[in-house]
Design an enzyme around this catalytic site. Structure first.
Site, mmCIF file in Angstrom:
data_model
loop_
_atom_site.group_PDB
_atom_site.id
_atom_site.type_symbol
_atom_site.label_atom_id
_atom_site.label_comp_id
_atom_site.label_asym_id
_atom_site.label_seq_id
_atom_site.Cartn_x
_atom_site.Cartn_y
_atom_site.Cartn_z
ATOM 1 N N GLN A 51 -24.971 1.291 -0.452
ATOM 2 C CA GLN A 51 -23.995 2.139 0.485
ATOM 3 C C GLN A 51 -22.615 2.385 -0.225
ATOM 4 O OE1 GLN A 51 -25.901 -0.241 2.363
ATOM 5 N NE2 GLN A 51 -26.926 1.666 3.055
ATOM 6 N N CYS B 194 -29.037 -6.082 4.964
ATOM 7 C CA CYS B 194 -28.569 -5.125 5.894
ATOM 8 C C CYS B 194 -27.774 -5.730 7.060
ATOM 9 C CB CYS B 194 -29.832 -4.103 6.353
ATOM 10 S SG CYS B 194 -29.191 -2.658 7.463
ATOM 11 N N CYS C 185 -22.512 0.219 8.862
ATOM 12 C CA CYS C 185 -22.894 -0.670 7.570
ATOM 13 C C CYS C 185 -21.946 -2.056 7.618
ATOM 14 C CB CYS C 185 -22.930 0.021 6.209
ATOM 15 S SG CYS C 185 -23.159 -1.088 4.905
#
Length: 289
Positions: free
Chosen positions: A47, A225, A76
Site C-alpha cells: 500500500q 493485512c 489499511c
C-alpha cells in the site's frame, strides 16, 4: 513533469505489510493510478499511504490509500500505523485523528513505546454494505465454495466490511497448507463481490488466538493485512467462537484486536517499522501521462 518527481518518501512496514508513506500536505496533487504503479515498480509496496491536506477541522490529514495495482482502498490498518508513527515522531503527539475514504480514524500511542493503536471504526454486516451481488440475510456464513460440490476445499465464508470488503474462510488446519496464491485471485474477483474482496484463511486456535493468511484485494498475497485481521476477529466473535479481545498471528507478526463492547468499534494494536527514506527520481515518471 509529475509533481512526485524529486519528492521524498519513507519506506516502512507494518508486521510485514510493505508500506510507502508519502506526505503531500504541502503539494496540491492527487496521485494518479499510473503514478501509483510507477512507484510500485521502483519501490515495491503493498500500500501507498498518501497524506493530503486535511479537509475537516480537527484532523491531521486526509489519507488516500493506493494498492500496488493503482486502485484505491478505503482502509489499511497496517499502513495507518506507519502513518501514525511518522506523524507522532515528527510532532511529538500521542494521539491524532485522520480522515480516510472509509471515515475518521482515531489513533494513539499504544501500551508500549513501539506499539500504535488505530480505531478502525464499526464493522458492517449487511449484504448491501459489504457489498454482495445478491441478498444474504445472514452474512455470518454465505454460500460460496472452491472445489467439488461434495468435497469443497474452501466453503461458507463469513463476510464483513471493515472499510473494505472481506471474506473469511475458516479452516481446521494450518493456513499455510492451502494454495492461497491459486485460490486468492479467483475468489477476489468472484462475481458475488462487485467491488472485489480481500480473501482470508483463518484457523481458530482457541478463544483468544487466531492464525490467518490473506490474499489482499489489489495487492495479492501479503504477510499482513490489518483490516483483514480486524474483519477476522469480528467474524469469529460474531460466531461466538472467539472473545472480543484476541491475538492474531499473521505471517509477518502479531496484532491485538479488540472489538469494543460499549460502542462496537474495532481497535487494532501493533508495531510499525521504519526501513529507509528516499527521493523519487524524475525519470521514474517519464512514461506517466
Amino acid at each position: 513533469m509529475s509533481a512526485l518527481a524529486n519528492h521524498s518518501f519513507v519506506k516502512m512496514n507494518g508486521i510485514g505489510n510493505e508500506i510507502v508513506v508519502l506526505d503531500l500536505r504541502d503539494v496540491k496533487h492527487v496521485v494518479t493510478p499510473d503514478e501509483a504503479r510507477a512507484v510500485a515498480a521502483r519501490v515495491p509496496y503493498d500500500q501507498l499511504m498518501v497524506l493530503q491536506p486535511p479537509r475537516l477541522d480537527g484532523t491531521e490529514a486526509f489519507i488516500r490509500i493506493y494498492n500496488n495495482d493503482g486502485s484505491e482502498s478505503g482502509a489499511c490498518g497496517n499502513g495507518m500505523r506507519c502513518v501514525v508513527r511518522q506523524v507522532f515522531e515528527k510532532t511529538g503527539q500521542a494521539s491524532a485523528t485522520f480522515e480516510t475514504r472509509a471515515g475518521l480514524l482515531n489513533c494513539w500511542q499504544g501500551p508500549a513505546p513501539d506499539l500504535y493503536t488505530v480505531d478502525m471504526g464499526v464493522p458492517k454486516f449487511g449484504w448491501q454494505e459489504i457489498p454482495l451481488a445478491e441478498e444474504f440475510r445472514d452474512t455470518r456464513y454465505i454460500e460460496l465454495q472452491i472445489g467439488p460440490i461434495d468435497a469443497p476445499i474452501l466453503h461458507s465464508p463469513s463476510v464483513v466490511n471493515m472499510g473494505n470488503p472481506h471474506a473469511v474462510f475458516w479452516v481446521d488446519g494450518d493456513v499455510n497448507s492451502y494454495d492461497l496464491e491459486r485460490f486468492g485471485p479467483l475468489l477476489e474477483n468472484h462475481p458475488i463481490f462487485p467491488e472485489r474482496a480481500n480473501i482470508t484463511l483463518a484457523h481458530i486456535v482457541d478463544r483468544d488466538h487466531i492464525t490467518m493468511r490473506t490474499w489482499e484485494r489489489g495487492a495479492g498475497l501479503t504477510k499482513a493485512c490489518g483490516s483483514a485481521a480486524c474483519a477476522t476477529a469480528v467474524a469469529a466473535a460474531r460466531l461466538k467462537r472467539a472473545n472480543r479481545i484476541v491475538q492474531m498471528t499473521l505471517p509477518g507478526g502479531e496484532l491485538t484486536i479488540e472489538w469494543r463492547e460499549r460502542d462496537d468499534h474495532v481497535l487494532m494494536t501493533g508495531t510499525a517499522t521504519f526501513e529507509f527514506e528516499g527521493r523519487f527520481e524524475p525519470q521514474l515518471f517519464a512514461s506517466v501521462a
